[in-house]
Design a protein around this motif. Structure first.
Motif, PDB file in Angstrom:
ATOM      1  N   MET A   1     -35.948  -2.282  -7.481  1.00 44.82           N
ATOM      2  CA  MET A   1     -35.384  -2.997  -8.609  1.00 44.82           C
ATOM      3  C   MET A   1     -36.015  -2.450  -9.888  1.00 44.82           C
ATOM      4  O   MET A   1     -37.222  -2.314  -9.997  1.00 44.82           O
ATOM      5  CB  MET A   1     -35.682  -4.493  -8.445  1.00 44.82           C
ATOM      6  CG  MET A   1     -35.119  -5.328  -9.541  1.00 44.82           C
ATOM      7  SD  MET A   1     -35.439  -7.117  -9.409  1.00 44.82           S
ATOM      8  CE  MET A   1     -35.031  -7.490  -7.746  1.00 44.82           C
ATOM      9  N   SER A   2     -35.192  -2.160 -10.867  1.00 45.80           N
ATOM     10  CA  SER A   2     -35.700  -1.632 -12.130  1.00 45.80           C
ATOM     11  C   SER A   2     -36.276  -2.780 -12.968  1.00 45.80           C
ATOM     12  O   SER A   2     -35.943  -3.952 -12.744  1.00 45.80           O
ATOM     13  CB  SER A   2     -34.586  -0.924 -12.897  1.00 45.80           C
ATOM     14  OG  SER A   2     -33.752  -1.861 -13.535  1.00 45.80           O
ATOM     15  N   PRO A   3     -37.132  -2.466 -13.939  1.00 52.92           N
ATOM     16  CA  PRO A   3     -37.735  -3.518 -14.770  1.00 52.92           C
ATOM     17  C   PRO A   3     -36.716  -4.323 -15.569  1.00 52.92           C
ATOM     18  O   PRO A   3     -36.991  -5.420 -15.990  1.00 52.92           O
ATOM     19  CB  PRO A   3     -38.668  -2.762 -15.706  1.00 52.92           C
ATOM     20  CG  PRO A   3     -38.751  -1.380 -15.216  1.00 52.92           C
ATOM     21  CD  PRO A   3     -37.624  -1.149 -14.272  1.00 52.92           C
ATOM     22  N   THR A   4     -35.532  -3.767 -15.777  1.00 48.66           N
ATOM     23  CA  THR A   4     -34.525  -4.479 -16.562  1.00 48.66           C
ATOM     24  C   THR A   4     -33.634  -5.356 -15.693  1.00 48.66           C
ATOM     25  O   THR A   4     -32.812  -6.082 -16.214  1.00 48.66           O
ATOM     26  CB  THR A   4     -33.648  -3.486 -17.345  1.00 48.66           C
ATOM     27  OG1 THR A   4     -33.022  -2.589 -16.426  1.00 48.66           O
ATOM     28  CG2 THR A   4     -34.478  -2.721 -18.358  1.00 48.66           C
ATOM     29  N   GLU A   5     -33.803  -5.296 -14.386  1.00 45.59           N
ATOM     30  CA  GLU A   5     -32.979  -6.096 -13.477  1.00 45.59           C
ATOM     31  C   GLU A   5     -33.827  -7.175 -12.828  1.00 45.59           C
ATOM     32  O   GLU A   5     -34.878  -6.900 -12.263  1.00 45.59           O
ATOM     33  CB  GLU A   5     -32.382  -5.212 -12.389  1.00 45.59           C
ATOM     34  CG  GLU A   5     -31.426  -4.167 -12.876  1.00 45.59           C
ATOM     35  CD  GLU A   5     -30.956  -3.261 -11.746  1.00 45.59           C
ATOM     36  OE1 GLU A   5     -31.075  -3.656 -10.575  1.00 45.59           O
ATOM     37  OE2 GLU A   5     -30.487  -2.164 -12.056  1.00 45.59           O
ATOM     38  N   HIS A   6     -33.375  -8.394 -12.920  1.00 45.35           N
ATOM     39  CA  HIS A   6     -34.022  -9.500 -12.228  1.00 45.35           C
ATOM     40  C   HIS A   6     -32.928 -10.511 -11.948  1.00 45.35           C
ATOM     41  O   HIS A   6     -32.554 -11.289 -12.819  1.00 45.35           O
ATOM     42  CB  HIS A   6     -35.141 -10.102 -13.081  1.00 45.35           C
ATOM     43  CG  HIS A   6     -36.093 -10.917 -12.277  1.00 45.35           C
ATOM     44  ND1 HIS A   6     -35.754 -12.110 -11.713  1.00 45.35           N
ATOM     45  CD2 HIS A   6     -37.375 -10.691 -11.939  1.00 45.35           C
ATOM     46  CE1 HIS A   6     -36.786 -12.601 -11.069  1.00 45.35           C
ATOM     47  NE2 HIS A   6     -37.784 -11.750 -11.189  1.00 45.35           N
ATOM     48  N   PRO A   7     -32.402 -10.497 -10.729  1.00 45.47           N
ATOM     49  CA  PRO A   7     -31.201 -11.278 -10.432  1.00 45.47           C
ATOM     50  C   PRO A   7     -31.356 -12.783 -10.594  1.00 45.47           C
ATOM     51  O   PRO A   7     -30.365 -13.474 -10.800  1.00 45.47           O
ATOM     52  CB  PRO A   7     -30.895 -10.918  -8.982  1.00 45.47           C
ATOM     53  CG  PRO A   7     -32.157 -10.370  -8.423  1.00 45.47           C
ATOM     54  CD  PRO A   7     -32.908  -9.784  -9.580  1.00 45.47           C
ATOM     55  N   SER A   8     -32.572 -13.305 -10.542  1.00 46.63           N
ATOM     56  CA  SER A   8     -32.721 -14.757 -10.612  1.00 46.63           C
ATOM     57  C   SER A   8     -32.790 -15.287 -12.044  1.00 46.63           C
ATOM     58  O   SER A   8     -32.818 -16.493 -12.257  1.00 46.63           O
ATOM     59  CB  SER A   8     -33.961 -15.198  -9.842  1.00 46.63           C
ATOM     60  OG  SER A   8     -35.118 -14.682 -10.451  1.00 46.63           O
ATOM     61  N   VAL A   9     -32.825 -14.399 -13.037  1.00 42.07           N
ATOM     62  CA  VAL A   9     -32.902 -14.833 -14.432  1.00 42.07           C
ATOM     63  C   VAL A   9     -31.663 -14.340 -15.162  1.00 42.07           C
ATOM     64  O   VAL A   9     -31.442 -13.140 -15.280  1.00 42.07           O
ATOM     65  CB  VAL A   9     -34.176 -14.287 -15.121  1.00 42.07           C
ATOM     66  CG1 VAL A   9     -34.238 -14.754 -16.564  1.00 42.07           C
ATOM     67  CG2 VAL A   9     -35.419 -14.715 -14.370  1.00 42.07           C
ATOM     68  N   THR A  10     -30.898 -15.286 -15.674  1.00 39.06           N
ATOM     69  CA  THR A  10     -29.671 -14.909 -16.386  1.00 39.06           C
ATOM     70  C   THR A  10     -29.967 -14.673 -17.864  1.00 39.06           C
ATOM     71  O   THR A  10     -30.971 -15.156 -18.399  1.00 39.06           O
ATOM     72  CB  THR A  10     -28.619 -16.017 -16.274  1.00 39.06           C
ATOM     73  OG1 THR A  10     -29.105 -17.188 -16.951  1.00 39.06           O
ATOM     74  CG2 THR A  10     -28.310 -16.339 -14.819  1.00 39.06           C
ATOM     75  N   ASP A  16     -31.752 -19.265 -23.899  1.00 35.63           N
ATOM     76  CA  ASP A  16     -32.092 -20.679 -24.045  1.00 35.63           C
ATOM     77  C   ASP A  16     -33.595 -20.864 -24.197  1.00 35.63           C
ATOM     78  O   ASP A  16     -34.062 -21.647 -25.024  1.00 35.63           O
ATOM     79  CB  ASP A  16     -31.600 -21.492 -22.850  1.00 35.63           C
ATOM     80  CG  ASP A  16     -30.090 -21.693 -22.839  1.00 35.63           C
ATOM     81  OD1 ASP A  16     -29.455 -21.492 -23.903  1.00 35.63           O
ATOM     82  OD2 ASP A  16     -29.557 -22.046 -21.778  1.00 35.63           O
ATOM     83  N   SER A  17     -34.364 -20.126 -23.417  1.00 38.08           N
ATOM     84  CA  SER A  17     -35.819 -20.214 -23.503  1.00 38.08           C
ATOM     85  C   SER A  17     -36.308 -19.764 -24.882  1.00 38.08           C
ATOM     86  O   SER A  17     -37.170 -20.413 -25.486  1.00 38.08           O
ATOM     87  CB  SER A  17     -36.462 -19.352 -22.412  1.00 38.08           C
ATOM     88  OG  SER A  17     -37.859 -19.370 -22.521  1.00 38.08           O
ATOM     89  N   ALA A  18     -35.759 -18.677 -25.384  1.00 36.66           N
ATOM     90  CA  ALA A  18     -36.140 -18.183 -26.712  1.00 36.66           C
ATOM     91  C   ALA A  18     -35.787 -19.206 -27.785  1.00 36.66           C
ATOM     92  O   ALA A  18     -36.595 -19.480 -28.686  1.00 36.66           O
ATOM     93  CB  ALA A  18     -35.458 -16.854 -26.999  1.00 36.66           C
ATOM     94  N   ARG A  19     -34.616 -19.798 -27.680  1.00 37.01           N
ATOM     95  CA  ARG A  19     -34.200 -20.796 -28.682  1.00 37.01           C
ATOM     96  C   ARG A  19     -35.099 -22.030 -28.656  1.00 37.01           C
ATOM     97  O   ARG A  19     -35.450 -22.569 -29.704  1.00 37.01           O
ATOM     98  CB  ARG A  19     -32.741 -21.168 -28.467  1.00 37.01           C
ATOM     99  CG  ARG A  19     -31.796 -20.039 -28.849  1.00 37.01           C
ATOM    100  CD  ARG A  19     -30.326 -20.415 -28.681  1.00 37.01           C
ATOM    101  NE  ARG A  19     -29.507 -19.297 -29.060  1.00 37.01           N
ATOM    102  CZ  ARG A  19     -28.744 -18.593 -28.220  1.00 37.01           C
ATOM    103  NH1 ARG A  19     -28.701 -18.910 -26.929  1.00 37.01           N
ATOM    104  NH2 ARG A  19     -28.026 -17.577 -28.659  1.00 37.01           N
TER     105      ARG A  19
END
Length: 64
Positions: A1-10, A16-19
């Motif tokens: 899995m590449s660092p830019t891919e993480h299937p469990s985080v949309t 939403d977290s940033a906001r």
């Protein structure tokens, strides 16, 4: 899995977290803004004559 891919985080969850983080920080800055007074100006005047960069270790740590 590449660092830019993480299937469990949309993307939506990340945004939403940033906001939420921005909302918390904005509220803290608004509270601080209301507390500014002559003591802040006095602290600034103490620092104005200092040459070069100033370093403030420990800022941003939690606790009283």
């Amino acid at each position: 899995m590449s660092p830019t891919e993480h299937p469990s985080v949309t993307d939506a969850a990340l945004l939403d977290s940033a906001r939420r983080t921005f909302d918390v920080e904005r509220a803290a800055l608004e509270r601080l803004r209301g507390r500014l007074d002559a003591r802040f100006a006095a602290a600034c005047r103490l620092l104005l004559p200092c040459p070069g960069p100033l370093v403030f270790p420990g800022l941003g740590t939690s606790g009283p």
